[in-house]
Design a protein around this motif. Structure first.
Motif, PDB file in Angstrom:
ATOM      1  N   ARG A 230     -16.146   9.037  -5.656  1.00 25.71           N
ATOM      2  CA  ARG A 230     -16.001   9.976  -3.916  1.00 25.71           C
ATOM      3  C   ARG A 230     -17.444   9.196  -3.399  1.00 25.71           C
ATOM      4  O   ARG A 230     -16.899   9.145  -2.136  1.00 25.71           O
ATOM      5  N   LEU A 231     -18.425   8.952  -3.511  1.00 26.42           N
ATOM      6  CA  LEU A 231     -19.558   7.938  -3.082  1.00 26.42           C
ATOM      7  C   LEU A 231     -18.932   6.056  -2.761  1.00 26.42           C
ATOM      8  O   LEU A 231     -19.471   6.118  -1.427  1.00 26.42           O
ATOM      9  N   ASP A 232     -16.755   6.468  -3.102  1.00 25.59           N
ATOM     10  CA  ASP A 232     -16.971   5.028  -2.886  1.00 25.59           C
ATOM     11  C   ASP A 232     -17.979   3.705  -2.797  1.00 25.59           C
ATOM     12  O   ASP A 232     -17.755   3.491  -1.045  1.00 25.59           O
ATOM     13  N   PHE A 233     -18.368   3.480  -2.983  1.00 20.98           N
ATOM     14  CA  PHE A 233     -19.554   2.143  -2.648  1.00 20.98           C
ATOM     15  C   PHE A 233     -19.211   0.895  -3.328  1.00 20.98           C
ATOM     16  O   PHE A 233     -18.578   0.877  -4.275  1.00 20.98           O
ATOM     17  N   HIS A 234     -19.603  -0.376  -2.224  1.00 23.09           N
ATOM     18  CA  HIS A 234     -18.997  -1.411  -2.526  1.00 23.09           C
ATOM     19  C   HIS A 234     -19.972  -1.824  -2.333  1.00 23.09           C
ATOM     20  O   HIS A 234     -21.183  -1.813  -1.275  1.00 23.09           O
ATOM     21  N   PRO A 235     -20.409  -2.788  -3.625  1.00 26.40           N
ATOM     22  CA  PRO A 235     -21.642  -3.466  -3.298  1.00 26.40           C
ATOM     23  C   PRO A 235     -21.760  -4.758  -1.873  1.00 26.40           C
ATOM     24  O   PRO A 235     -23.285  -5.012  -1.433  1.00 26.40           O
ATOM     25  N   GLY A 236     -20.621  -5.178  -1.620  1.00 24.11           N
ATOM     26  CA  GLY A 236     -20.499  -6.234  -0.840  1.00 24.11           C
ATOM     27  C   GLY A 236     -20.587  -6.007   0.504  1.00 24.11           C
ATOM     28  O   GLY A 236     -20.712  -6.227   1.704  1.00 24.11           O
ATOM     29  N   GLU A 237     -20.405  -3.864   0.972  1.00 21.05           N
ATOM     30  CA  GLU A 237     -19.670  -3.274   2.045  1.00 21.05           C
ATOM     31  C   GLU A 237     -21.019  -4.112   3.036  1.00 21.05           C
ATOM     32  O   GLU A 237     -22.462  -4.722   2.761  1.00 21.05           O
ATOM     33  N   PRO A 238     -20.567  -3.110   4.199  1.00 22.03           N
ATOM     34  CA  PRO A 238     -21.665  -4.249   5.638  1.00 22.03           C
ATOM     35  C   PRO A 238     -22.805  -3.662   5.065  1.00 22.03           C
ATOM     36  O   PRO A 238     -22.561  -2.074   5.261  1.00 22.03           O
ATOM     37  N   GLY A 239     -23.941  -3.805   5.840  1.00 18.34           N
ATOM     38  CA  GLY A 239     -24.877  -2.696   5.573  1.00 18.34           C
ATOM     39  C   GLY A 239     -25.755  -2.459   4.231  1.00 18.34           C
ATOM     40  O   GLY A 239     -26.597  -2.050   4.027  1.00 18.34           O
ATOM     41  N   ALA A 240     -25.671  -2.894   3.410  1.00 19.26           N
ATOM     42  CA  ALA A 240     -25.500  -2.813   1.109  1.00 19.26           C
ATOM     43  C   ALA A 240     -26.623  -3.970   1.417  1.00 19.26           C
ATOM     44  O   ALA A 240     -26.702  -5.181   1.644  1.00 19.26           O
ATOM     45  N   ASP A 241     -27.767  -2.920   0.902  1.00 15.69           N
ATOM     46  CA  ASP A 241     -29.023  -3.825   0.587  1.00 15.69           C
ATOM     47  C   ASP A 241     -29.087  -4.258  -0.872  1.00 15.69           C
ATOM     48  O   ASP A 241     -28.484  -3.491  -1.718  1.00 15.69           O
ATOM     49  N   ASP A 242     -30.126  -4.648  -1.467  1.00 17.54           N
ATOM     50  CA  ASP A 242     -30.650  -4.598  -2.606  1.00 17.54           C
ATOM     51  C   ASP A 242     -31.108  -3.197  -3.758  1.00 17.54           C
ATOM     52  O   ASP A 242     -30.636  -3.093  -4.472  1.00 17.54           O
ATOM     53  N   LEU A 288     -29.008   6.708  -3.950  1.00 22.00           N
ATOM     54  CA  LEU A 288     -28.180   6.033  -2.909  1.00 22.00           C
ATOM     55  C   LEU A 288     -27.287   6.329  -1.821  1.00 22.00           C
ATOM     56  O   LEU A 288     -27.284   5.859  -0.404  1.00 22.00           O
ATOM     57  N   ALA A 289     -27.128   7.621  -1.850  1.00 26.11           N
ATOM     58  CA  ALA A 289     -26.522   8.311  -0.543  1.00 26.11           C
ATOM     59  C   ALA A 289     -27.668   8.107   0.877  1.00 26.11           C
ATOM     60  O   ALA A 289     -26.902   8.429   1.957  1.00 26.11           O
ATOM     61  N   ALA A 290     -28.443   8.478   0.347  1.00 22.96           N
ATOM     62  CA  ALA A 290     -30.012   8.880   0.916  1.00 22.96           C
ATOM     63  C   ALA A 290     -29.907   7.632   1.372  1.00 22.96           C
ATOM     64  O   ALA A 290     -30.236   7.213   3.453  1.00 22.96           O
ATOM     65  N   ARG A 291     -29.829   6.719   0.993  1.00 19.45           N
ATOM     66  CA  ARG A 291     -30.096   4.946   1.708  1.00 19.45           C
ATOM     67  C   ARG A 291     -29.064   5.152   2.841  1.00 19.45           C
ATOM     68  O   ARG A 291     -29.100   4.412   4.048  1.00 19.45           O
ATOM     69  N   ARG A 292     -27.835   4.929   1.692  1.00 19.18           N
ATOM     70  CA  ARG A 292     -26.385   4.764   3.259  1.00 19.18           C
ATOM     71  C   ARG A 292     -26.738   5.784   4.417  1.00 19.18           C
ATOM     72  O   ARG A 292     -26.149   4.865   5.665  1.00 19.18           O
ATOM     73  N   GLU A 293     -27.150   6.788   4.229  1.00 16.76           N
ATOM     74  CA  GLU A 293     -27.353   7.872   5.642  1.00 16.76           C
ATOM     75  C   GLU A 293     -28.177   7.085   6.453  1.00 16.76           C
ATOM     76  O   GLU A 293     -28.408   8.504   7.420  1.00 16.76           O
ATOM     77  N   GLY A 294     -29.412   6.342   5.645  1.00 16.85           N
ATOM     78  CA  GLY A 294     -30.531   6.626   6.510  1.00 16.85           C
ATOM     79  C   GLY A 294     -31.833   7.164   6.090  1.00 16.85           C
ATOM     80  O   GLY A 294     -32.284   7.255   7.786  1.00 16.85           O
ATOM     81  N   ARG A 295     -30.864   8.537   5.774  1.00 20.04           N
ATOM     82  CA  ARG A 295     -32.425   9.230   5.441  1.00 20.04           C
ATOM     83  C   ARG A 295     -33.288   8.961   3.594  1.00 20.04           C
ATOM     84  O   ARG A 295     -33.084   7.934   3.562  1.00 20.04           O
ATOM     85  N   PRO A 296     -34.696   9.140   4.187  1.00 18.89           N
ATOM     86  CA  PRO A 296     -35.322   9.375   3.025  1.00 18.89           C
ATOM     87  C   PRO A 296     -35.694   9.176   1.654  1.00 18.89           C
ATOM     88  O   PRO A 296     -34.642  10.405   1.261  1.00 18.89           O
ATOM     89  N   VAL A 297     -35.580   8.569   1.196  1.00 22.42           N
ATOM     90  CA  VAL A 297     -34.999   8.622  -0.560  1.00 22.42           C
ATOM     91  C   VAL A 297     -35.573   9.664  -0.606  1.00 22.42           C
ATOM     92  O   VAL A 297     -36.484  10.026  -0.908  1.00 22.42           O
TER      93      VAL A 297
END
Length: 449
Positions: A230-242, A288-297
C-alpha cells in the motif's frame, strides 16, 4: 545386553555389594576424604540424587533411590546432594552448578543442615527461599528431603536433563547380576516408560502450541506485506532521499527475515524473533511514511497493545480489563479515540477451544508472540491480572515457553548451559555467607540472595 536405564537397575541390584564394600573400607586411610565437587557433579548428571560415601548414615541408599525415582518420574530438573557435615563449603553451590552445567534446582543436605539454590528461570530466588524455610523443621534427612522434593516438583519449571535417561553405564560389571536384573526389568521399565510418556506429551503440547501460533503469525506477516504494498514507495521516485531509502530497505529486510524465522521455528519461543522483526519493520514503515509526508519522524514506541497490526502506538491510555486492575497500555490513534469515547478497543482475538478470545486470554503459547512486540520489562505490567499474565508469572512458564519478558529469563530447566548462568543465583559462601556463618542459618541467605 543393553537395556535403557541399565544404570538405574544396576544401582538397585548392587546395594548389598556396596554395603559390604562400605564396611570393608570404613577403616581404610582416606575412605572418608571429601569427594571432589567435579565427581559429585558427574554423578548428578547421571542421576538426580547423590549421597556421598561419608554421608550414608544420613540417608540410606534405598531412600536415596526412592527420591531419585520420584524426581525422574516427574521429569523435573531437581538435584539432591547429601554430604557429610565437614564437607568444604566455600562456593559450594556455585562450583557444583558450574561443574554439573545443567539448569535446575539444587538442594544440599550437609550433615544435619539444609539449603538450596536454583537458576531463576526454574524457580525464583524468593521461591527457593520459601521452599527452604518450609522444610527446615522437617525432622530427619529422609523426611526433610522428601518434603523438599515434593514441593520442588510442584513448583519447578522445565524438564529433566536428557543425561538421566540416556542409558549411560555405571561402569559396574553386570555378568553375575543379569538373572536378577531381568526380574527387575518389568518394574523398572514401567517407571522409565512413564518418564518417556511425560516427555512425549510435553513435546506434543509444544508442537500443538506452535501450530496455533503459526496461524496468528502468518496473519501478522501477511498484514505487514500488505502495508508494504500500500505504501507503494519506489527508491527512485521524485523527492526520495537516502533516509527514505534506508527506511524502505529496513522494512523489506524485516519482512523477509520474519518469513525466514517463522519457517525455521521449531518451538513456541522461536516465534518471538518473528514478531520482533515484524515490529521493527512496521516502525520503519511509519518512519518512511512520515518522511514522505513531511512530518516529524515518530517517536520509537511499542505497537498498539490491543492489536500490534495497528502499528506503533501514539500514546499510553488507561484501560481496565474485565475483572482486572486499571493500567496504562500503549495504543494507536484509533483505539485512543475509542477509549476516550467510552467504546471498546479493536482487540486482537484468536481461536481457542472456547471460541474467539483476546490473545491475552488464549493460553500460554501467546507469551512468545507478545514478547516480540512488547519485550523487556514492559510485558509483565501490561498483562498483570490477565490469564496470560498469570501464567507467565508462574515458576514453570519461562522453561516451557521461553524467556526474556522482563522477570522471565534464562535457559530452560534441564538445559545444559555449562558455566553460562547467573552466579548471583548460586552465590553465598557456606561457613560465612549464610546466616552469620551457619549453613542454612534458619533460612537467612546472606549475601547469596
Amino acid at each position: 545386553m543393553k537395556v535403557a536405564r541399565t544404570r538405574t537397575f544396576v544401582r538397585l541390584l548392587i546395594v548389598p555389594v556396596a554395603a559390604a564394600l562400605a564396611v570393608l573400607t570404613a577403616g581404610a586411610p582416606g575412605a572418608q576424604a571429601a569427594t571432589d565437587v567435579s565427581e559429585v557433579a558427574r554423578q548428578l548428571r547421571e542421576s538426580p540424587v547423590y549421597v556421598d560415601p561419608g554421608a550414608q548414615d544420613i540417608l540410606a541408599k534405598s531412600d536415596a533411590q526412592a527420591l531419585a525415582d520420584k524426581i525422574e518420574a516427574a521429569d523435573k530438573p531437581v538435584f539432591v546432594t547429601v554430604l557429610p557435615a565437614d564437607y568444604p563449603t566455600q562456593n559450594l553451590f556455585q562450583n557444583l552448578r558450574t561443574e554439573t552445567g545443567v539448569t535446575g534446582l539444587y538442594g544440599i543436605r550437609l550433615g544435619d543442615r539444609f539449603d538450596a539454590r536454583a537458576d531463576s528461570s526454574v524457580l525464583s530466588r524468593q521461591g527457593v527461599r520459601n521452599l527452604v524455610t518450609s522444610v527446615q523443621g522437617a525432622g530427619d534427612a529422609k523426611a526433610q528431603l522428601n518434603d523438599f522434593v515434593d514441593s520442588a516438583l510442584r513448583n519447578t519449571g522445565g524438564t529433566a536433563p536428557g543425561s538421566w535417561s540416556d542409558g549411560a553405564s555405571s561402569g559396574v560389571p553386570v555378568g553375575g547380576l543379569i538373572t536378577v536384573g531381568a526380574v527387575l526389568v518389568a518394574g523398572g521399565a514401567g517407571g522409565y516408560a512413564l518418564v518417556r510418556r511425560n516427555r512425549r506429551r510435553h513435546e506434543e503440547e509444544r508442537r500443538v502450541a506452535l501450530e496455533k501460533l503459526r496461524v496468528v503469525v502468518d496473519e501478522d506477516i501477511t498484514a505487514f506485506g500488505e502495508e508494504l504494498d500500500r505504501l507503494d514507495f519506489h527508491p527512485g521516485e521524485p523527492g526520495a532521499d537516502d533516509a527514505m531509502r534506508a527506511d524502505y530497505e529496513h522494512a523489506l529486510d524485516a519482512y523477509e527475515q520474519s518469513k525466514s524465522f517463522m519457517a525455521a521455528a521449531r518451538k513456541p519461543e522461536d516465534v518471538r524473533a518473528v514478531t520482533e522483526s515484524v515490529e521493527e519493520g512496521r516502525f520503519a514503515l511509519a518512519s518512511l511514511a512520515a518522511r514522505r509526508e513531511g512530518r516529524p519522524v515518530p517517536e520509537r514506541r511499542p505497537p498498539c497493545f490491543f492489536d500490534p497490526r495497528h502499528g506503533p502506538s501514539v500514546a499510553d491510555a488507561v484501560w481496565t480489563p474485565p475483572g482486572g486492575a486499571e493500567r496504562e497500555v500503549p495504543v494507536c490513534a484509533a483505539d485512543r479515540a475509542r477509549l476516550a469515547d467510552g467504546r471498546d478497543p479493536a482487540v486482537r482475538e484468536v481461536d481457542t477451544e472456547y471460541g474467539r478470545r483476546p490473545y491475552w486470554d488464549a493460553g500460554p503459547a501467546y507469551g512468545p508472540w507478545a514478547g516480540g512486540y512488547f519485550g523487556g520489562g514492559l510485558l509483565p505490567g501490561l498483562l498483570v491480572g490477565t490469564m496470560l499474565g498469570g501464567m507467565m508469572a508462574g515458576p514453570a512458564y519461562a522453561a516451557d515457553y521461553g524467556a526474556g519478558y522482563g522477570d522471565f529469563g534464562g535457559y530452560q530447566g534441564g538445559d545444559v548451559s555449562g558455566a553460562d548462568f547467573n552466579g548471583g543465583d548460586f552465590g553465598g559462601d557456606f561457613g560465612g555467607g549464610f546466616g552469620g556463618g551457619d549453613f542454612g542459618g534458619g533460612g537467612d541467605f546472606g549475601g547469596g540472595f
